[in-house]
Write a protein that holds these residues in place. Structure first.
Motif, mmCIF file in Angstrom:
data_model
loop_
_atom_site.group_PDB
_atom_site.id
_atom_site.type_symbol
_atom_site.label_atom_id
_atom_site.label_comp_id
_atom_site.label_asym_id
_atom_site.label_seq_id
_atom_site.Cartn_x
_atom_site.Cartn_y
_atom_site.Cartn_z
ATOM 1 N N THR A 138 0.829 -1.217 0.000
ATOM 2 C CA THR A 138 0.000 0.000 0.000
ATOM 3 C C THR A 138 0.863 1.266 0.000
ATOM 4 O O THR A 138 0.831 2.028 0.963
ATOM 5 C CB THR A 138 -0.950 0.012 1.229
ATOM 6 N N PRO A 139 1.648 1.491 -1.075
ATOM 7 C CA PRO A 139 2.507 2.679 -1.081
ATOM 8 C C PRO A 139 1.690 3.955 -0.869
ATOM 9 O O PRO A 139 0.603 4.092 -1.413
ATOM 10 C CB PRO A 139 3.142 2.672 -2.480
ATOM 11 N N GLY A 140 2.212 4.832 -0.017
ATOM 12 C CA GLY A 140 1.527 6.102 0.261
ATOM 13 C C GLY A 140 0.461 5.977 1.337
ATOM 14 O O GLY A 140 -0.100 6.972 1.786
ATOM 15 N N GLU A 141 0.144 4.753 1.741
ATOM 16 C CA GLU A 141 -0.893 4.561 2.771
ATOM 17 C C GLU A 141 -0.383 3.684 3.897
ATOM 18 O O GLU A 141 -1.060 2.750 4.349
ATOM 19 C CB GLU A 141 -2.139 3.939 2.140
ATOM 20 N N GLY A 142 0.829 3.970 4.335
ATOM 21 C CA GLY A 142 1.434 3.148 5.378
ATOM 22 C C GLY A 142 1.991 1.867 4.777
ATOM 23 O O GLY A 142 1.953 1.667 3.551
ATOM 24 N N ILE A 143 2.514 1.023 5.644
ATOM 25 C CA ILE A 143 3.154 -0.211 5.170
ATOM 26 C C ILE A 143 2.223 -1.402 5.402
ATOM 27 O O ILE A 143 1.760 -1.629 6.514
ATOM 28 C CB ILE A 143 4.475 -0.477 5.927
ATOM 29 N N THR A 144 1.966 -2.137 4.344
ATOM 30 C CA THR A 144 1.173 -3.369 4.453
ATOM 31 C C THR A 144 2.035 -4.513 3.924
ATOM 32 O O THR A 144 2.314 -4.590 2.728
ATOM 33 C CB THR A 144 -0.137 -3.251 3.644
ATOM 34 N N ARG A 145 2.472 -5.334 4.849
ATOM 35 C CA ARG A 145 3.344 -6.443 4.463
ATOM 36 C C ARG A 145 2.919 -7.660 5.274
ATOM 37 O O ARG A 145 3.486 -7.993 6.305
ATOM 38 C CB ARG A 145 4.808 -6.078 4.740
ATOM 39 N N GLY A 146 1.824 -8.271 4.826
ATOM 40 C CA GLY A 146 1.293 -9.440 5.536
ATOM 41 C C GLY A 146 2.245 -10.618 5.390
ATOM 42 O O GLY A 146 2.972 -10.714 4.397
ATOM 43 N N VAL A 147 2.208 -11.495 6.377
ATOM 44 C CA VAL A 147 3.096 -12.660 6.327
ATOM 45 C C VAL A 147 2.775 -13.533 5.104
ATOM 46 O O VAL A 147 1.618 -13.682 4.722
ATOM 47 C CB VAL A 147 2.986 -13.478 7.643
ATOM 48 N N TYR A 148 3.806 -14.056 4.468
ATOM 49 C CA TYR A 148 3.704 -14.964 3.321
ATOM 50 C C TYR A 148 2.989 -14.335 2.118
ATOM 51 O O TYR A 148 2.254 -15.006 1.402
ATOM 52 C CB TYR A 148 3.035 -16.294 3.729
ATOM 53 N N PRO A 169 3.748 -11.628 -1.369
ATOM 54 C CA PRO A 169 4.915 -11.307 -2.201
ATOM 55 C C PRO A 169 5.812 -10.237 -1.557
ATOM 56 O O PRO A 169 7.038 -10.323 -1.630
ATOM 57 C CB PRO A 169 4.290 -10.793 -3.505
ATOM 58 N N GLU A 170 5.206 -9.236 -0.894
ATOM 59 C CA GLU A 170 6.016 -8.173 -0.269
ATOM 60 C C GLU A 170 6.858 -8.740 0.863
ATOM 61 O O GLU A 170 7.998 -8.350 1.084
ATOM 62 C CB GLU A 170 5.116 -7.068 0.326
ATOM 63 N N PHE A 171 6.246 -9.664 1.589
ATOM 64 C CA PHE A 171 6.954 -10.304 2.706
ATOM 65 C C PHE A 171 8.142 -11.113 2.176
ATOM 66 O O PHE A 171 9.252 -11.050 2.719
ATOM 67 C CB PHE A 171 5.971 -11.210 3.456
ATOM 68 N N GLU A 172 7.906 -11.820 1.088
ATOM 69 C CA GLU A 172 8.991 -12.623 0.508
ATOM 70 C C GLU A 172 10.116 -11.719 0.014
ATOM 71 O O GLU A 172 11.291 -12.012 0.206
ATOM 72 C CB GLU A 172 8.447 -13.482 -0.641
ATOM 73 N N ASP A 173 9.751 -10.582 -0.625
ATOM 74 C CA ASP A 173 10.786 -9.637 -1.084
ATOM 75 C C ASP A 173 11.573 -9.091 0.105
ATOM 76 O O ASP A 173 12.790 -8.938 0.044
ATOM 77 C CB ASP A 173 10.137 -8.458 -1.836
ATOM 78 N N ALA A 174 10.850 -8.774 1.184
ATOM 79 C CA ALA A 174 11.516 -8.221 2.370
ATOM 80 C C ALA A 174 12.445 -9.269 2.991
ATOM 81 O O ALA A 174 13.538 -8.936 3.460
ATOM 82 C CB ALA A 174 10.475 -7.762 3.393
ATOM 83 N N ARG A 175 12.024 -10.529 2.977
ATOM 84 C CA ARG A 175 12.895 -11.599 3.493
ATOM 85 C C ARG A 175 14.187 -11.651 2.670
ATOM 86 O O ARG A 175 15.282 -11.737 3.217
ATOM 87 C CB ARG A 175 12.204 -12.968 3.413
#
Ligand code: GLV
Ligand code: MN
Ligand code: MN
Length: 415
Positions: free
Chosen positions: A24-34, A36-42
């Protein structure tokens, strides 16, 4: 390690760098477990760990272990770290501050030529937030033996994807769960740095908190079944409105928490779904989450019992059915007195002011306390705001907290 030996710019770079992995760029950080964003962050964290020369291991839940080897390979390691998943539209620091403080703590040790006896492992515990699967601390819960293969199959996200399938779809091997976690790992101690998520440190003008106890959540799902009918055609006396019953139950929870004599207790309903969900239809069904926290297991159990009894009475009086299904009922943790004393001593030695605190939020340390003596360092967050895009910290506080963490890790890893 003094605060001068901690690299503020590197910490800031990591915190800003990982923020790019966000649904959710511009609307805080949304990085739920498992996700795609979570995997990129890992992948980002693993890359940074490798750049620092750490030995990286992963397990079948997606926990990451970045090891700074000690001089004695047979000595039980010391763990530090936190989480990189976020709540929906959350902030940049909850969990992240502790992961990067851990990385910088071992990086500072390496630069200073400090190599303790025990391996220090900087860990990323998978899925601390309960937002996606309704269960918190998935990774650390697995490590502590409080999660089973059956739980992986039973917990599902709102789209119906089970934890097991989510893992499988990403290429993890959840079928190995029983082989990966048959025994609890032998850990000497666990230390986690985290933002406070309250405003006590900020109000007191103190940069470091030493956590004496962690409140634990009891989470439940409440389903209320009433009768769906016409909003205009059904007179007020003839209704069996699932939402109005749910609303009364919610106010009961608030009253029970407000009138409890516990040192610290909270009751929250964070999510509710009404069916069918239309302005001109009396809801036939209401499903809502219940989250109760306390630093005392007895006080929490008492509140849950009173809530159950009160909900039954409300359901009966309103002619609806109510069921309360437990998701988890975790025991609160008293932090280890020795580790907390080491943290205080190191803060004193560095001339960094500190104060003792109870944590209302839960943390991976709650689970890790089952494995080893555990303690936590808090740093202030602006106005106490967390689980919100406005979450903010003063980098000076993070540097000071990281220095205290680094000194305590070095000391404890030499025990
Ligand atoms: C953790 O984020 C909590 O909800 O306490
Ligand atoms: Mn959180
Ligand atoms: Mn957290």
């Amino acid at each position: 390690m003094t605060a001068e030996q901690i690299r503020r710019d590197e910490l800031r770079g990591w915190l800003d760098g990982i923020a790019a992995f966000n649904a959710t760029p511009g609307e805080g950080i949304t990085r739920g477990v498992y996700t795609p964003e979570f995997e990129d962050a890992r992948r980002y964290v693993i890359g940074e760990m490798k750049k620092l020369g750490l030995t990286v291991r992963e397990d079948c839940l997606g926990n990451i272990f970045g090891e700074y080897p000690g001089t004695d390979p047979n000595a039980a390691p010391v763990w530090t770290g936190s989480h990189i998943d976020t709540v929906p539209n959350g902030g940049k620091y909850d969990g992240l501050a502790g992961v990067f403080a851990g990385l910088e703590a071992v990086a500072a040790m390496r630069r200073a030529g400090v190599r303790p006896k025990r391996t220090i492992s900087v860990n990323v515990y998978a899925g601390e937030e309960m937002s996606r699967f309704g269960v918190c601390c998935i990774g650390s819960r697995g490590l502590s033996g409080r999660l089973s293969l059956t739980d992986l199959k039973n917990h599902a996200d709102p789209s119906g994807t089970s934890l097991y399938d989510a893992l499988k779809n990403l290429g993890y091997a959840p079928e190995d769960f029983d082989q990966t976690f048959p025994h609890k790992a032998p850990i000497h101690a666990s230390l986690e740095l985290h933002i406070e998520q309250n405003d006590k440190l900020e109000k007191a003008g103190v940069p470091v908190g030493i956590v004496t106890g962690i409140c634990a959540p009891t989470n439940m799902i409440c389903e209320v079944d009433g009768v769906q009918s016409h909003a205009g055609g059904t007179s007020m006396t003839d209704r069996r409105d699932a939402y109005m019953a749910a609303a009364e139950m919610a106010l009961l929870l608030e009253e029970l928490a407000n009138t409890s004599t516990s040192d610290y207790i909270t009751g929250t309903i964070g999510e509710i779904t009404l069916t069918p969900g239309a302005a001109n239809v009396i809801p036939g069904k209401a499903v809502f989450t219940v989250d109760i926290r306390s630093v005392s297991a007895e006080d929490k159990d008492e509140l849950v019992e009173n809530l159950r009894a009160g909900m039954r009475a409300i359901a009966e009086r309103r002619g609806v059915d109510g069921t309360l299904t437990p998701l988890n009922n975790d025991a609160p943790l008293r932090c280890d007195a020795h580790l907390s004393a080491v943290l205080r001593e190191q803060a004193d030695a560095l001339d960094i002011p500190h104060m003792d605190l109870i944590s209302g939020p839960y943390h991976d340390s709650l689970m890790l306390g089952d494995l080893a003596p555990a303690a936590m360092v808090f740093i202030p967050c602006e106005k106490g705001i967390s689980h919100d895009r406005a979450e903010n910290i003063d980098d000076d506080d993070l540097v000071k907290g990281t220095a205290v963490l680094a000194e305590a890790l070095a000391k404890i890893a030499d025990e």
